[in-house]
Design a protein around this motif. Structure first.
Motif, PDB file in Angstrom:
ATOM      1  N   VAL A 153      -6.306   8.666  -1.971  1.00  0.00           N
ATOM      2  CA  VAL A 153      -7.387   8.657  -0.977  1.00  0.00           C
ATOM      3  C   VAL A 153      -7.531   7.270  -0.353  1.00  0.00           C
ATOM      4  N   VAL A 154      -7.543   6.243  -1.207  1.00  0.00           N
ATOM      5  CA  VAL A 154      -7.742   4.882  -0.703  1.00  0.00           C
ATOM      6  C   VAL A 154      -6.577   4.461   0.192  1.00  0.00           C
ATOM      7  N   THR A 155      -5.354   4.635  -0.301  1.00  0.00           N
ATOM      8  CA  THR A 155      -4.189   4.242   0.500  1.00  0.00           C
ATOM      9  C   THR A 155      -4.005   5.150   1.705  1.00  0.00           C
ATOM     10  N   GLY A 156      -4.379   6.423   1.568  1.00  0.00           N
ATOM     11  CA  GLY A 156      -4.255   7.347   2.695  1.00  0.00           C
ATOM     12  C   GLY A 156      -5.190   7.001   3.839  1.00  0.00           C
ATOM     13  N   ILE A 157      -6.393   6.528   3.509  1.00  0.00           N
ATOM     14  CA  ILE A 157      -7.334   6.115   4.560  1.00  0.00           C
ATOM     15  C   ILE A 157      -6.750   4.952   5.356  1.00  0.00           C
ATOM     16  N   TYR A 158      -6.214   3.981   4.644  1.00  0.00           N
ATOM     17  CA  TYR A 158      -5.638   2.822   5.330  1.00  0.00           C
ATOM     18  C   TYR A 158      -4.450   3.237   6.195  1.00  0.00           C
ATOM     19  N   GLN A 159      -3.573   4.071   5.663  1.00  0.00           N
ATOM     20  CA  GLN A 159      -2.414   4.502   6.429  1.00  0.00           C
ATOM     21  C   GLN A 159      -2.811   5.340   7.638  1.00  0.00           C
ATOM     22  N   SER A 160      -3.831   6.176   7.490  1.00  0.00           N
ATOM     23  CA  SER A 160      -4.290   6.993   8.616  1.00  0.00           C
ATOM     24  C   SER A 160      -4.823   6.117   9.741  1.00  0.00           C
ATOM     25  N   TRP A 161      -5.629   5.132   9.378  1.00  0.00           N
ATOM     26  CA  TRP A 161      -6.141   4.214  10.414  1.00  0.00           C
ATOM     27  C   TRP A 161      -4.992   3.480  11.090  1.00  0.00           C
ATOM     28  N   ARG A 162      -4.038   3.049  10.292  1.00  0.00           N
ATOM     29  CA  ARG A 162      -2.932   2.257  10.833  1.00  0.00           C
ATOM     30  C   ARG A 162      -2.030   3.088  11.742  1.00  0.00           C
ATOM     31  N   GLN A 163      -1.812   4.349  11.429  1.00  0.00           N
ATOM     32  CA  GLN A 163      -0.896   5.175  12.208  1.00  0.00           C
ATOM     33  C   GLN A 163      -1.589   5.948  13.330  1.00  0.00           C
ATOM     34  N   LEU A 164      -2.909   6.127  13.249  1.00  0.00           N
ATOM     35  CA  LEU A 164      -3.623   6.882  14.283  1.00  0.00           C
ATOM     36  C   LEU A 164      -4.468   5.976  15.167  1.00  0.00           C
ATOM     37  N   GLY A 165      -5.403   5.253  14.561  1.00  0.00           N
ATOM     38  CA  GLY A 165      -6.185   4.300  15.334  1.00  0.00           C
ATOM     39  C   GLY A 165      -7.428   4.863  15.987  1.00  0.00           C
ATOM     40  N   SER A 166      -7.542   6.192  16.116  1.00  0.00           N
ATOM     41  CA  SER A 166      -8.723   6.767  16.764  1.00  0.00           C
ATOM     42  C   SER A 166      -8.893   8.203  16.284  1.00  0.00           C
ATOM     43  N   TRP A 167     -10.106   8.703  16.434  1.00  0.00           N
ATOM     44  CA  TRP A 167     -10.363  10.086  16.027  1.00  0.00           C
ATOM     45  C   TRP A 167      -9.623  11.077  16.911  1.00  0.00           C
ATOM     46  N   VAL A 203      -3.138  18.900   8.426  1.00  0.00           N
ATOM     47  CA  VAL A 203      -2.588  19.910   7.510  1.00  0.00           C
ATOM     48  C   VAL A 203      -2.394  19.315   6.121  1.00  0.00           C
ATOM     49  N   LYS A 204      -1.869  18.099   6.069  1.00  0.00           N
ATOM     50  CA  LYS A 204      -1.660  17.446   4.777  1.00  0.00           C
ATOM     51  C   LYS A 204      -2.980  17.227   4.047  1.00  0.00           C
ATOM     52  N   ILE A 205      -3.998  16.792   4.771  1.00  0.00           N
ATOM     53  CA  ILE A 205      -5.311  16.590   4.146  1.00  0.00           C
ATOM     54  C   ILE A 205      -5.845  17.904   3.595  1.00  0.00           C
ATOM     55  N   GLY A 206      -5.670  18.993   4.364  1.00  0.00           N
ATOM     56  CA  GLY A 206      -6.120  20.300   3.881  1.00  0.00           C
ATOM     57  C   GLY A 206      -5.407  20.718   2.605  1.00  0.00           C
ATOM     58  N   LEU A 207      -4.111  20.454   2.524  1.00  0.00           N
ATOM     59  CA  LEU A 207      -3.362  20.802   1.314  1.00  0.00           C
ATOM     60  C   LEU A 207      -3.812  19.958   0.126  1.00  0.00           C
ATOM     61  N   VAL A 208      -4.087  18.686   0.365  1.00  0.00           N
ATOM     62  CA  VAL A 208      -4.567  17.832  -0.727  1.00  0.00           C
ATOM     63  C   VAL A 208      -5.914  18.328  -1.237  1.00  0.00           C
ATOM     64  N   VAL A 209      -6.794  18.705  -0.317  1.00  0.00           N
ATOM     65  CA  VAL A 209      -8.100  19.246  -0.730  1.00  0.00           C
ATOM     66  C   VAL A 209      -7.911  20.525  -1.542  1.00  0.00           C
ATOM     67  N   VAL A 264       0.834  -1.201   0.000  1.00  0.00           N
ATOM     68  CA  VAL A 264       0.000   0.000   0.000  1.00  0.00           C
ATOM     69  C   VAL A 264       0.870   1.253   0.000  1.00  0.00           C
ATOM     70  N   ASP A 265       1.960   1.223   0.759  1.00  0.00           N
ATOM     71  CA  ASP A 265       2.855   2.367   0.792  1.00  0.00           C
ATOM     72  C   ASP A 265       3.526   2.586  -0.560  1.00  0.00           C
ATOM     73  N   VAL A 266       3.864   1.492  -1.261  1.00  0.00           N
ATOM     74  CA  VAL A 266       4.447   1.608  -2.603  1.00  0.00           C
ATOM     75  C   VAL A 266       3.465   2.286  -3.555  1.00  0.00           C
ATOM     76  N   VAL A 267       2.210   1.845  -3.523  1.00  0.00           N
ATOM     77  CA  VAL A 267       1.185   2.461  -4.378  1.00  0.00           C
ATOM     78  C   VAL A 267       1.008   3.934  -4.021  1.00  0.00           C
ATOM     79  N   HIS A 268       1.037   4.239  -2.740  1.00  0.00           N
ATOM     80  CA  HIS A 268       0.883   5.626  -2.285  1.00  0.00           C
ATOM     81  C   HIS A 268       2.012   6.506  -2.836  1.00  0.00           C
ATOM     82  N   LEU A 269       3.239   6.031  -2.739  1.00  0.00           N
ATOM     83  CA  LEU A 269       4.376   6.806  -3.238  1.00  0.00           C
ATOM     84  C   LEU A 269       4.325   6.968  -4.752  1.00  0.00           C
ATOM     85  N   LEU A 270       3.949   5.911  -5.465  1.00  0.00           N
ATOM     86  CA  LEU A 270       3.849   6.012  -6.926  1.00  0.00           C
ATOM     87  C   LEU A 270       2.752   6.994  -7.336  1.00  0.00           C
TER      88      LEU A 270
END
Length: 705
Positions: free
Chosen positions: A358-372, A386-392, A307-313
């Motif tokens: 978006v798809v890979t970012g959701i998975y990575q966010s859950w994996r690195q954060l775990g909670s709201w 901040v990163k999400i705001g810049l992407v938007v 997933v991280d490879v796809v995210h970087l590509l």
């Protein structure tokens, strides 16, 4: 947006929110950055006799060097002996010298977590009673200092070089094949390769000093370099260098193929081969990050790394392709201007990249954060917002770019004869001087005549726009050249031969001049038409704004890779709380003659959260000893600018009695001889100031006597 597309967008948004909620709801244990979760002796404690060893427990296995754990006495002298021992999993032990005197001792550690990031810290404990110490109980962060700054810069440049190289090549191969012959695009992709290669070499040299001493002199230490090569990070950097050699061959074939003419079938075969080879090399380069950083540790590493490879590509295809498009819009020659079809193809490529992000970012966010709560309570989560705001913001700008692309006009519209004559005259004024000098050099003694020919040719081109009007000028010039030959007599033959040679040379020079003029006219016309298109101008501005946002986005991404994930930070806090020995409360301490009060505080400013602990002994009428410990929410010692204590017995209208403790070490203050005049339920107020303007007062009651 049309009525047909709008429902699809709403469905995608709802699906996005549903998947996000489902992922964040099912949190499971994970780890990435290592964190100190416990120690023996515990931070800030006072033990009766000197321990034989000091043990530190981390949230995950770490790599420790011979000098990773140190124990210093009040004078700053080392009192540990031998190398650290990590035989019990996540707990690491260092032996101490025997017969240590009473006083405050400082423990410092600098280890490397399993995801390759160095972790450093320090704390104190006391033997017998606290004492003054010359040691500052705060270890410098590996990211501080010159080496840390250089290493962070190298990481940023490596990401930027990867994005520019991979994205630029993808833009040429998938969107704009004529771009392989554009010099500006070639320079862009090659500069990305050079940047990534240089940054990788620099990271390899800096790695040893970055994870150990932090000294610039250790950058070229071969011993440290050999140790780095034996680590996972060193192997990843070497693999990246080998893949960059293959990438150099790919770039040479991609841009070298533009010099040869091929039929359609050969072009298709070459494009297919380049696409397959380029994808393999790019995926390998992306894997050199995924296999050595956050994705390689924690839950589901077998899924997280792909997933991280796809995210970087996806990042490279979007941001690097955007950079290539920007260069093409501004620097491509007029006769090879990027067309509407190429921009539309890139728009589709960018859309697919954003979906993958978006798809890979959701998975990575859950994996690195775990909670709201980790979004707002941890630094990783705040940076991610901040990163999400810049992407938007980038997606919004990209939507504007799509609108400009839809209205983009093709270059090559006809121009009027008057406009073409103006362009011809302007082109001649820019090239006429050089051509005149060439004609003069060709005729030797006939410099004036050559200059006349050039001027006449330029005037004739403007008036008739044809090279045939040069006949009269040529005849006049030839007659003038023959007059000296008639006078000289014996040299007549040589003069005729010289005149013929000069005429031939003048004709060749004029032909070359006219060819340059016609090319300049055509180029100027195409460039003027291209630049005059308001839609193309609008596309340039929107792409430039998108690229500027991408630079900031890449910087935030680089910082995120060096930040402790929110899930790990919160789990470390919970582990530290659960592993800490239970302290007696005010009510349970009445029989023991001592009181310990724990009071969380939040001054409201940056880094303003923590816990202050008050130890009052013997907690009876008369003189008492008070120790104050201040910790951050992660359990590390907190050196606040100011701390004051006040005691109040409201039932007897006594107080507040001020107490100003003295600083013994980082996060540790003490006051002796604190007089309490009578027994009762006293209110202990603590005022904590964490900055010039951020201050708060917390309180708790304690039974005295």
């Amino acid at each position: 947006m049309t009525q047909t597309i709008a429902p699809r967008v709403r469905i995608l948004v709802l699906l996005f929110l549903a998947v996000t909620g489902a992922l964040l709801a099912g949190a499971a244990p994970a780890s990435a950055h290592a964190a100190l979760t416990g120690s023996d002796p515990r931070q800030g404690t006072v033990v009766d006799k000197a321990p034989a060893q000091v043990s530190l427990t981390f949230s995950e296995p770490v790599a420790v060097s011979d000098d990773a754990l140190r124990v210093l006495d009040p004078k700053g002298e080392r009192v540990d002996k031998g190398d650290p021992d990590g035989a019990s999993g996540t707990t690491y032990t260092v032996q101490l010298l025997s017969g240590l005197p009473d006083g405050t001792y400082t423990v410092t550690y600098q280890v490397v977590s399993a995801d390759s990031h160095p972790v450093a810290g320090a704390f104190t404990f006391s033997v017998g009673a606290p004492s003054e110490t010359s040691v500052e109980a705060s270890a410098q962060s590996p990211d501080d200092g010159l080496i840390g700054s250089l290493y962070g810069t190298g990481r940023y440049l490596s990401y930027a070089g990867f994005a520019v190289m991979v994205g630029g090549a993808a833009f040429v191969l998938a969107c704009w094949r004529p771009g392989s012959g554009v010099r500006a695009v070639q320079r862009l992709v090659v500069s990305g390769w050079l940047t990534l290669t240089a940054a990788t070499l620099a990271l390899l040299l800096l790695r040893g000093s970055y994870t150990s001493s932090g000294k610039i002199g250790d950058v070229f230490d071969l011993t440290l370099l050999s140790e780095v090569l034996q680590t996972k990070t060193g192997a990843a950097l070497v693999s990246r260098l080998l893949l960059l050699a293959a990438a150099a061959l790919f770039i040479a074939v991609l841009f070298g193929s533009a010099q040869y003419q091929r039929n359609d079938e050969e072009k298709r075969d070459l494009s297919f081969g380049l696409a397959v080879g380029g994808t393999v090399v790019a995926a390998g380069l992306a894997a050199s990050w995924a296999m050595s950083e956050h994705a390689s540790q924690g839950i589901q590493p077998g899924l997280a790394m792909p997933v991280d490879v796809v995210h970087l590509l996806a990042v490279a295809a979007w941001l690097g392709g955007l950079t290539a498009l920007l260069v093409a819009l501004y620097r491509a020659p007029a006769d090879t201007a990027v067309d509407t079809a190429a921009v539309q193809r890139f728009s589709r490529l960018a859309f697919g990249s954003v979906v993958a992000l978006v798809v890979t970012g959701i998975y990575q966010s859950w994996r690195q954060l775990g909670s709201w709560s980790a979004f707002t309570d941890t630094r990783y989560g705040q940076l991610l917002l901040v990163k999400i705001g810049l992407v938007v913001a980038m997606v919004g700008i990209a939507y504007a770019s799509r609108r400009w692309t839809a209205r983009l006009a093709e270059p090559g519209a006809p121009v009027t004869l008057r406009e073409e004559q103006k362009e011809t005259a302007a082109a001649m004024s820019a090239t006429g001087g050089g051509a005149g000098q060439e004609s003069a050099g060709a005729t030797g003694t006939g410099k004036a005549g050559a200059g006349t020919e050039t001027t006449a040719a330029a005037s004739a081109s403007v008036s008739a726009a044809s090279a045939d009007t040069d006949t009269d000028t040529d005849t006049d010039t030839d007659t003038e050249r023959e007059k000296p030959a008639a006078v000289t007599g014996p040299a007549e033959v040589r003069s005729e031969e010289s005149g013929a040679g000069a005429k031939a040379g003048g004709d060749s020079a004029r032909a070359a001049q006219l060819a340059r003029q016609r090319a300049a006219v055509a180029t100027a016309r195409q460039k003027r038409l291209r630049d005059a298109d308001p839609n193309r101008f609008g596309l340039r501005r929107s792409v430039l704004a998108e690229a500027g946002t991408a630079v900031v986005l890449l910087a935030i991404t680089t910082v995120l890779t060096q930040t402790e994930p929110g899930r790990t930070e919160q789990e470390a806090e919970r582990a530290a709380s659960s592993s800490a020995p239970s302290l007696p409360s005010a009510s349970s301490a009445q029989g023991t003659g001592a009181v310990t009060l724990n009071m969380p505080f939040d001054t409201g400013g940056k880094n303003g959260k923590g816990v202050v602990t008050i130890d009052l002994d013997p907690a009876r009428v008369g003189g008492n000893n008070m120790h104050v410990y201040v910790e951050r929410t992660d359990g590390k010692a907190f050196d606040v600018p100011e701390l004051k204590v006040a005691l109040t017995l409201s039932t007897k209208d006594i107080g507040p009695l001020p107490v100003v403790p003295d600083r013994l070490a980082t996060g540790h203050l003490s006051a002796s001889g604190v007089q309490i005049p009578m027994a009762g339920d006293w209110t202990v107020e603590v005022t904590v100031r964490t900055s010039d303007i951020d201050q708060v007062t917390v309180s708790k009651n304690a039974q005295i006597g």
